[in-house]
Motif scaffolding. Structure first.
Motif, PDB file in Angstrom:
ATOM      1  N   SER A 113       0.835  -1.209   0.000  1.00  0.00           N
ATOM      2  CA  SER A 113       0.000   0.000   0.000  1.00  0.00           C
ATOM      3  C   SER A 113       0.862   1.248   0.000  1.00  0.00           C
ATOM      4  CB  SER A 113      -0.956  -0.005   1.202  1.00  0.00           C
ATOM      5  OG  SER A 113      -0.242   0.155   2.418  1.00  0.00           O
ATOM      6  N   GLY A 114       1.938   1.261   0.788  1.00  0.00           N
ATOM      7  CA  GLY A 114       2.841   2.405   0.804  1.00  0.00           C
ATOM      8  C   GLY A 114       3.560   2.593  -0.520  1.00  0.00           C
ATOM      9  N   LEU A 115       4.001   1.489  -1.125  1.00  0.00           N
ATOM     10  CA  LEU A 115       4.688   1.567  -2.409  1.00  0.00           C
ATOM     11  C   LEU A 115       3.743   2.051  -3.510  1.00  0.00           C
ATOM     12  CD1 LEU A 115       6.659  -1.814  -2.197  1.00  0.00           C
ATOM     13  CD2 LEU A 115       7.600   0.492  -1.916  1.00  0.00           C
ATOM     14  N   LEU A 116       2.500   1.559  -3.495  1.00  0.00           N
ATOM     15  CA  LEU A 116       1.528   1.975  -4.501  1.00  0.00           C
ATOM     16  C   LEU A 116       1.238   3.475  -4.404  1.00  0.00           C
ATOM     17  CD1 LEU A 116      -1.012  -1.000  -4.375  1.00  0.00           C
ATOM     18  CD2 LEU A 116       0.264  -0.248  -6.400  1.00  0.00           C
ATOM     19  N   TYR A 117       1.108   3.963  -3.195  1.00  0.00           N
ATOM     20  CA  TYR A 117       0.847   5.387  -3.027  1.00  0.00           C
ATOM     21  C   TYR A 117       1.969   6.216  -3.641  1.00  0.00           C
ATOM     22  CZ  TYR A 117       0.513   9.978  -0.847  1.00  0.00           C
ATOM     23  OH  TYR A 117       0.450  11.341  -0.633  1.00  0.00           O
ATOM     24  N   ILE A 118       3.198   5.860  -3.368  1.00  0.00           N
ATOM     25  CA  ILE A 118       4.343   6.611  -3.880  1.00  0.00           C
ATOM     26  C   ILE A 118       4.358   6.595  -5.406  1.00  0.00           C
ATOM     27  CG2 ILE A 118       6.864   6.668  -4.003  1.00  0.00           C
ATOM     28  CD1 ILE A 118       6.842   5.477  -1.123  1.00  0.00           C
ATOM     29  N   ALA A 119       4.146   5.415  -5.990  1.00  0.00           N
ATOM     30  CA  ALA A 119       4.215   5.279  -7.447  1.00  0.00           C
ATOM     31  C   ALA A 119       3.060   6.004  -8.136  1.00  0.00           C
ATOM     32  CB  ALA A 119       4.222   3.807  -7.835  1.00  0.00           C
ATOM     33  N   CYS A 120       1.865   5.913  -7.554  1.00  0.00           N
ATOM     34  CA  CYS A 120       0.686   6.475  -8.215  1.00  0.00           C
ATOM     35  C   CYS A 120       0.703   7.991  -8.273  1.00  0.00           C
ATOM     36  CB  CYS A 120      -0.587   6.000  -7.511  1.00  0.00           C
ATOM     37  SG  CYS A 120      -1.002   4.266  -7.852  1.00  0.00           S
ATOM     38  N   LEU A 121       1.402   8.642  -7.369  1.00  0.00           N
ATOM     39  CA  LEU A 121       1.454  10.106  -7.401  1.00  0.00           C
ATOM     40  C   LEU A 121       1.982  10.617  -8.737  1.00  0.00           C
ATOM     41  CD1 LEU A 121       2.779  11.013  -3.828  1.00  0.00           C
ATOM     42  CD2 LEU A 121       0.427  11.132  -4.653  1.00  0.00           C
ATOM     43  N   ASN A 122       2.957   9.912  -9.292  1.00  0.00           N
ATOM     44  CA  ASN A 122       3.544  10.347 -10.559  1.00  0.00           C
ATOM     45  C   ASN A 122       2.571  10.232 -11.722  1.00  0.00           C
ATOM     46  OD1 ASN A 122       5.864  10.805  -9.158  1.00  0.00           O
ATOM     47  ND2 ASN A 122       7.102   9.279 -10.203  1.00  0.00           N
ATOM     48  N   LEU A 123       1.536   9.416 -11.577  1.00  0.00           N
ATOM     49  CA  LEU A 123       0.555   9.260 -12.645  1.00  0.00           C
ATOM     50  C   LEU A 123      -0.341  10.482 -12.779  1.00  0.00           C
ATOM     51  CD1 LEU A 123      -0.601   5.575 -11.983  1.00  0.00           C
ATOM     52  CD2 LEU A 123       0.927   6.364 -13.800  1.00  0.00           C
ATOM     53  N   SER A 124      -0.403  11.290 -11.734  1.00  0.00           N
ATOM     54  CA  SER A 124      -1.349  12.420 -11.723  1.00  0.00           C
ATOM     55  C   SER A 124      -0.683  13.741 -11.389  1.00  0.00           C
ATOM     56  CB  SER A 124      -2.483  12.127 -10.728  1.00  0.00           C
ATOM     57  OG  SER A 124      -3.205  10.990 -11.121  1.00  0.00           O
ATOM     58  N   GLY A 125       0.542  13.923 -11.804  1.00  0.00           N
ATOM     59  CA  GLY A 125       1.207  15.205 -11.607  1.00  0.00           C
ATOM     60  C   GLY A 125       1.662  15.462 -10.188  1.00  0.00           C
ATOM     61  N   GLY A 126       1.850  14.407  -9.396  1.00  0.00           N
ATOM     62  CA  GLY A 126       2.260  14.576  -8.003  1.00  0.00           C
ATOM     63  C   GLY A 126       3.728  14.354  -7.764  1.00  0.00           C
ATOM     64  N   GLU A 127       4.554  14.506  -8.822  1.00  0.00           N
ATOM     65  CA  GLU A 127       5.985  14.258  -8.667  1.00  0.00           C
ATOM     66  C   GLU A 127       6.715  15.400  -7.988  1.00  0.00           C
ATOM     67  OE1 GLU A 127       5.611  15.627 -13.097  1.00  0.00           O
ATOM     68  OE2 GLU A 127       4.390  14.611 -11.585  1.00  0.00           O
ATOM     69  N   GLY A 128       6.036  16.527  -7.820  1.00  0.00           N
ATOM     70  CA  GLY A 128       6.672  17.681  -7.199  1.00  0.00           C
ATOM     71  C   GLY A 128       5.995  18.089  -5.911  1.00  0.00           C
ATOM     72  N   GLY A 129       5.571  19.361  -5.856  1.00  0.00           N
ATOM     73  CA  GLY A 129       5.017  19.902  -4.619  1.00  0.00           C
ATOM     74  C   GLY A 129       3.592  20.381  -4.756  1.00  0.00           C
ATOM     75  N   GLN A 130       2.767  19.664  -5.525  1.00  0.00           N
ATOM     76  CA  GLN A 130       1.342  19.989  -5.555  1.00  0.00           C
ATOM     77  C   GLN A 130       0.774  19.940  -4.137  1.00  0.00           C
ATOM     78  OE1 GLN A 130      -0.812  21.174  -7.512  1.00  0.00           O
ATOM     79  NE2 GLN A 130      -0.196  20.836  -9.623  1.00  0.00           N
ATOM     80  N   SER A 131      -0.228  20.740  -3.867  1.00  0.00           N
ATOM     81  CA  SER A 131      -0.740  20.868  -2.501  1.00  0.00           C
ATOM     82  C   SER A 131      -1.140  19.528  -1.863  1.00  0.00           C
ATOM     83  CB  SER A 131      -1.912  21.853  -2.457  1.00  0.00           C
ATOM     84  OG  SER A 131      -2.922  21.502  -3.372  1.00  0.00           O
ATOM     85  N   PRO A 132      -1.770  18.572  -2.583  1.00  0.00           N
ATOM     86  CA  PRO A 132      -2.112  17.305  -1.910  1.00  0.00           C
ATOM     87  C   PRO A 132      -0.901  16.509  -1.447  1.00  0.00           C
ATOM     88  CG  PRO A 132      -3.411  17.577  -3.906  1.00  0.00           C
ATOM     89  CD  PRO A 132      -2.353  18.641  -3.932  1.00  0.00           C
ATOM     90  N   VAL A 133       0.253  16.715  -2.077  1.00  0.00           N
ATOM     91  CA  VAL A 133       1.459  16.023  -1.630  1.00  0.00           C
ATOM     92  C   VAL A 133       1.746  16.360  -0.168  1.00  0.00           C
ATOM     93  CG1 VAL A 133       3.964  15.888  -1.940  1.00  0.00           C
ATOM     94  CG2 VAL A 133       2.449  15.827  -3.934  1.00  0.00           C
ATOM     95  N   PHE A 134       1.453  17.605   0.210  1.00  0.00           N
ATOM     96  CA  PHE A 134       1.679  18.020   1.589  1.00  0.00           C
ATOM     97  C   PHE A 134       0.463  17.734   2.478  1.00  0.00           C
ATOM     98  CE2 PHE A 134       4.467  20.832  -0.958  1.00  0.00           C
ATOM     99  CZ  PHE A 134       5.682  20.468  -0.400  1.00  0.00           C
ATOM    100  N   TYR A 135      -0.748  18.040   2.005  1.00  0.00           N
ATOM    101  CA  TYR A 135      -1.874  17.877   2.923  1.00  0.00           C
ATOM    102  C   TYR A 135      -2.317  16.428   3.049  1.00  0.00           C
ATOM    103  CZ  TYR A 135      -5.783  17.867  -0.571  1.00  0.00           C
ATOM    104  OH  TYR A 135      -6.676  17.583  -1.571  1.00  0.00           O
ATOM    105  N   ASN A 136      -1.928  15.544   2.125  1.00  0.00           N
ATOM    106  CA  ASN A 136      -2.221  14.121   2.309  1.00  0.00           C
ATOM    107  C   ASN A 136      -1.589  13.592   3.591  1.00  0.00           C
ATOM    108  OD1 ASN A 136      -3.725  13.933  -0.001  1.00  0.00           O
ATOM    109  ND2 ASN A 136      -2.248  12.725  -1.165  1.00  0.00           N
TER     110      ASN A 136
END
Length: 505
Positions: free
Chosen positions: A122-145
């Motif tokens: 589950s932890g690995l999937l979360y990390i990988a899936c972020l890159n599928l939706s523009g979460g490779e940087g500092g989008q706000s959900p990266v921090f508030y998640n």
């Protein structure tokens, strides 16, 4: 004998207290290393960092620099800007640790109803899936998640698991709502999950047959705690005489945005759903195959309802930009973890992880080719600084404002507030009239784009093109690969310089 040793090693590794944290950290670095030091990951985070830097010079969001994001997000990026020349690295490293921290919490939550291997997955999937939706940087959900997941984990372990603790609901709820209050000040969409947590806690109060007065007190405490950071931000603006500006930007303006063209909604919605669907199906199957007693348990209901609410929070907004999916990956990764109980499930989750990693890395590489990198920034700033002068960015990377001398030509420096037709009535300014005012100040440089957006405000574009044709000349064009989903041809960042009195230089 070899198989037994392999199983023993595998079991020992998964149960080691250091294995999961190290594996998740290394995997997060692997997934995100392409972006380290890149100033052009996404226009949003470029703008957040620029505004954060201007705040250190005394400018205020909603007053000198207009946007509808919460104050807390800009304060966060103001902190990153304190790192000076290393501010790009600073926000990206903090984003990395936010992703890592979130994944650790997800693993612990998944461990409450899934095998150790599934929990780690589950932890690995979360990390990988972020890159599928523009979460490779500092989008706000990266921090508030991180804050949202911490609130959910605190509720799960503080009051629900391994057994229900009604006596702890009030204190657990206050901590959870405090975390949500901070999350809401990073992005307001966290409010849906916050409402869910509050309602769930109230349901637990009713289930425990607490007196009505106790339940009402709990409700007031939790609501007040969740809203306190937002009330503090609003109160600050009221005290300095800019309460109206805060209210319009944070509350009213979102309802004034116009819907985007239907073809764009289809182009964005279908890919967004396709990226979430494997985890949704996996979680649904896992829930359906639980024993009936497990399905009825309050712990399982809590986590699966969280996933459902996160999906609802995405669908209700209707714009469906790619990064809107980022908040859903945390709960979806958790509910998929129980599939690890079967061999077919282990294969399915492994394929999901492998596919997500490969396609995510390809998308990140595509974004870098399309948007540019540190060398691109060096070239653009060179042309915008020879000689130094005021610049206006009609359609281009707002990080340029942060790396050349800033001239306050407008209180609306975010480019899409000018060129997107859906923002025509949503920002409190008339884009055409504001553009007239800006160009009357004769900025030395104008940054634009060769191609038209399908949501382009053509009235504004025609006016600008007329000015650029008669009063400016092209000095640099950065060609970018075509985006087959949106652009019909290759697009370019273009830099125009104002003609001298004797003609183009």
């Amino acid at each position: 004998m070899t198989d037994l040793l392999a199983v023993a090693f595998y079991t020992r590794a998964l149960t080691s207290p250091l294995f999961a944290p190290l594996a998740l950290l290394l995997f997060a670095v692997l997934c995100r290393f392409q972006t380290f030091g890149n100033p052009f990951i996404h226009i949003d985070e470029e703008f957040y960092l620029f505004v954060g830097g201007r705040m250190l010079h005394g400018d205020l969001p909603y007053v000198q620099l207009w946007d509808r994001k919460p104050l807390g997000l800009f304060l966060l990026y103001a902190f990153f800007h304190l790192f000076g020349a290393y501010r790009i690295w600073a926000y990206q490293i903090f984003a990395l640790f936010s992703v890592w921290g979130t994944s650790l919490l997800l693993v612990r939550m998944a461990r409450s109803f899934a095998p150790p291997g599934g929990a780690l997955m589950s932890g690995l999937l979360y990390i990988a899936c972020l890159n599928l939706s523009g979460g490779e940087g500092g989008q706000s959900p990266v921090f508030y998640n991180l804050l949202v997941t911490a609130a959910m984990a605190h509720t799960l372990f503080g009051a629900l698991w391994p057994e229900e603790r009604p006596d702890r609901l009030r204190s657990v709820g206050i901590v959870g709502m405090a975390l949500f209050g901070l999350a809401i000040q990073i992005k307001y969409t966290a409010v849906f999950e916050g409402i869910f947590l509050g309602c769930f806690l109230l349901w637990c109060d009713f289930k425990a047959r607490k007196p009505v007065g106790v339940i009402a007190t709990d409700a007031l405490l939790w609501v007040a705690t969740a809203l306190a950071p937002t009330f503090l931000a609003a109160g600050f603006y009221v005290l300095i005489g800019h309460g109206h500006e805060w209210f319009f930007a944070n509350i009213q303006s979102i309802f004034l945005r116009q819907p985007r063209p239907g073809n764009l909604l289809v182009l964005f919605l279908l890919p967004l759903v396709a990226k979430q669907l494997p985890l949704v199906i996996s979680g649904t199957f896992a829930f359906a195959t639980f024993p009936s007693e497990t399905r009825r348990s309050i712990q399982v209901r809590f986590i699966f309802l969280w996933a459902a609410v996160s999906l609802f929070g995405v669908l209700i907004f209707g714009d469906w930009f790619d990064h809107y999916a980022l908040p859903t990956y945390a709960p979806l990764a958790v509910i998929a973890a129980p599939l690890w109980r079967w061999q077919a499930g282990r294969i399915t989750l492994s394929l999901c992880l492998l596919t997500g990693f490969i396609f995510g890395e390809k998308l990140v590489s595509s974004h870098i080719r399309k948007r540019g990198n540190a060398d691109t920034l060096k070239a653009l700033t060179h042309y915008l600084s020879d000689p130094p002068g005021c610049i206006f960015i009609y359609r281009g990377p707002p990080t340029l404002y942060d790396f050349v001398s800033w001239c306050a030509l407008t209180t609306h420096p975010f480019p899409s507030h000018f060129y997107m037709n859906s923002e025509k009535y949503g920002t409190g300014m008339d884009p055409l009239a504001e553009l007239h005012r800006i160009m009357s100040k004769t900025p030395l440089y104008v940054v634009s784009n060769d191609t038209l957006s399908e949501d382009e405000n053509m009235e504004v574009r025609h006016y600008l093109d007329g000015i650029l044709t008669t009063q400016y000349h092209l000095i640099y064009r950065y060609m970018r690969p075509a985006d087959r989903h949106v652009d019909k041809e290759r697009s370019a960042i273009t830099i125009y310089k104002r003609n001298s009195e004797t003609g183009p230089q």
